[in-house]
Design a protein around this motif. Structure first.
Motif, PDB file in Angstrom:
ATOM      1  N   LEU A  54       0.793  -1.225   0.000  1.00 19.31           N
ATOM      2  CA  LEU A  54       0.000   0.000   0.000  1.00 19.31           C
ATOM      3  C   LEU A  54       0.826   1.276   0.000  1.00 19.31           C
ATOM      4  CD1 LEU A  54      -2.771  -1.213   2.444  1.00 19.31           C
ATOM      5  CD2 LEU A  54      -2.858  -1.070  -0.035  1.00 19.31           C
ATOM      6  N   ALA A  55       1.865   1.333   0.812  1.00 19.67           N
ATOM      7  CA  ALA A  55       2.645   2.570   0.896  1.00 19.67           C
ATOM      8  C   ALA A  55       3.324   2.904  -0.434  1.00 19.67           C
ATOM      9  CB  ALA A  55       3.668   2.477   2.024  1.00 19.67           C
ATOM     10  N   VAL A  56       3.778   1.890  -1.147  1.00 17.87           N
ATOM     11  CA  VAL A  56       4.392   2.141  -2.455  1.00 17.87           C
ATOM     12  C   VAL A  56       3.368   2.752  -3.414  1.00 17.87           C
ATOM     13  CG1 VAL A  56       5.368   1.012  -4.493  1.00 17.87           C
ATOM     14  CG2 VAL A  56       6.237   0.436  -2.229  1.00 17.87           C
ATOM     15  N   LEU A  57       2.101   2.314  -3.324  1.00 12.25           N
ATOM     16  CA  LEU A  57       1.055   2.907  -4.170  1.00 12.25           C
ATOM     17  C   LEU A  57       0.878   4.391  -3.859  1.00 12.25           C
ATOM     18  CD1 LEU A  57      -1.764   0.204  -4.191  1.00 12.25           C
ATOM     19  CD2 LEU A  57      -0.290   0.875  -6.096  1.00 12.25           C
ATOM     20  N   VAL A  58       0.828   4.728  -2.576  1.00  9.29           N
ATOM     21  CA  VAL A  58       0.653   6.128  -2.187  1.00  9.29           C
ATOM     22  C   VAL A  58       1.833   6.958  -2.666  1.00  9.29           C
ATOM     23  CG1 VAL A  58       0.410   7.732  -0.259  1.00  9.29           C
ATOM     24  CG2 VAL A  58      -0.801   5.537  -0.218  1.00  9.29           C
ATOM     25  N   GLU A  59       3.036   6.447  -2.480  1.00  8.67           N
ATOM     26  CA  GLU A  59       4.227   7.187  -2.907  1.00  8.67           C
ATOM     27  C   GLU A  59       4.269   7.341  -4.433  1.00  8.67           C
ATOM     28  OE1 GLU A  59       8.904   7.069  -1.911  1.00  8.67           O
ATOM     29  OE2 GLU A  59       8.102   5.236  -2.810  1.00  8.67           O
ATOM     30  N   GLY A  62       0.378   8.960  -5.551  1.00  9.96           N
ATOM     31  CA  GLY A  62      -0.124  10.100  -4.796  1.00  9.96           C
ATOM     32  C   GLY A  62      -1.344   9.754  -3.961  1.00  9.96           C
ATOM     33  N   GLU A  63      -1.536  10.547  -2.915  1.00 10.33           N
ATOM     34  CA  GLU A  63      -2.638  10.313  -1.987  1.00 10.33           C
ATOM     35  C   GLU A  63      -3.986  10.465  -2.676  1.00 10.33           C
ATOM     36  OE1 GLU A  63      -4.469  12.159   2.114  1.00 10.33           O
ATOM     37  OE2 GLU A  63      -2.390  12.605   1.629  1.00 10.33           O
ATOM     38  N   GLN A  64      -4.121  11.453  -3.536  1.00 11.73           N
ATOM     39  CA  GLN A  64      -5.393  11.670  -4.223  1.00 11.73           C
ATOM     40  C   GLN A  64      -5.763  10.471  -5.086  1.00 11.73           C
ATOM     41  OE1 GLN A  64      -7.438  14.155  -3.536  1.00 11.73           O
ATOM     42  NE2 GLN A  64      -8.982  13.299  -4.894  1.00 11.73           N
ATOM     43  N   TRP A  65      -4.811   9.970  -5.872  1.00  9.33           N
ATOM     44  CA  TRP A  65      -5.066   8.783  -6.703  1.00  9.33           C
ATOM     45  C   TRP A  65      -5.481   7.617  -5.816  1.00  9.33           C
ATOM     46  CZ3 TRP A  65      -3.452   3.794  -6.744  1.00  9.33           C
ATOM     47  CH2 TRP A  65      -3.786   3.025  -7.871  1.00  9.33           C
ATOM     48  N   PHE A  66      -4.759   7.414  -4.716  1.00  6.40           N
ATOM     49  CA  PHE A  66      -5.063   6.312  -3.808  1.00  6.40           C
ATOM     50  C   PHE A  66      -6.497   6.423  -3.293  1.00  6.40           C
ATOM     51  CE2 PHE A  66      -5.093   3.984   0.170  1.00  6.40           C
ATOM     52  CZ  PHE A  66      -4.392   2.824  -0.153  1.00  6.40           C
ATOM     53  N   ALA A  86       3.262   2.432   7.909  1.00  4.96           N
ATOM     54  CA  ALA A  86       4.084   2.171   6.724  1.00  4.96           C
ATOM     55  C   ALA A  86       3.968   3.307   5.715  1.00  4.96           C
ATOM     56  CB  ALA A  86       3.667   0.845   6.080  1.00  4.96           C
ATOM     57  N   ILE A  87       2.743   3.806   5.502  1.00  4.29           N
ATOM     58  CA  ILE A  87       2.559   4.925   4.572  1.00  4.29           C
ATOM     59  C   ILE A  87       3.288   6.155   5.087  1.00  4.29           C
ATOM     60  CG2 ILE A  87       0.849   6.526   3.620  1.00  4.29           C
ATOM     61  CD1 ILE A  87      -1.088   4.097   3.500  1.00  4.29           C
TER      62      ILE A  87
END
Length: 98
Positions: A54-59, A62-66, A86-87
């Motif tokens: 999950l954290a790799v997705l946010v990085e 971006g938070e908005q996309w997530f 982790a995020i």
């Protein structure tokens, strides 16, 4: 909405490899619509799993996309804490001792 039942990967998730597999599946499904990550039945996740999945997705996206593409449900307080920690570490770096 596309649903991934996380317990199908295990109830105590700890490996980066499994996290990577989950991330790839979530990305594949997100191309066709929002993804629901259902943590029902999952007892624990390690920092490594939460970071890789999950954290790799946010990085990366971006938070908005997530927020627009991924929804996390049915997680216990300890799983929630592990994911948020982790995020936080991935996007902010580890907290330094005062």
């Amino acid at each position: 909405m596309n649903t991934i039942r996380i317990a199908e990967y295990g109830t105590d998730l700890s490996s980066r490899s499994t996290g990577h597999t989950l991330r790839d599946e979530a990305l594949r499904l997100a191309a066709t619509g929002p993804v629901l990550l259902d943590f029902d039945g999952v007892r624990s996740v390690s920092h490594s799993f939460a970071d890789e999945s999950l954290a790799v997705l946010v990085e990366s996206y971006g938070e908005q996309w997530f927020r627009e593409h991924i929804r996390v449900v049915n997680h216990s307080p300890i799983v929630r804490w592990s994911v948020l920690d982790a995020i936080h570490h991935r996007i902010s770096g580890p907290l330094e001792a005062a």
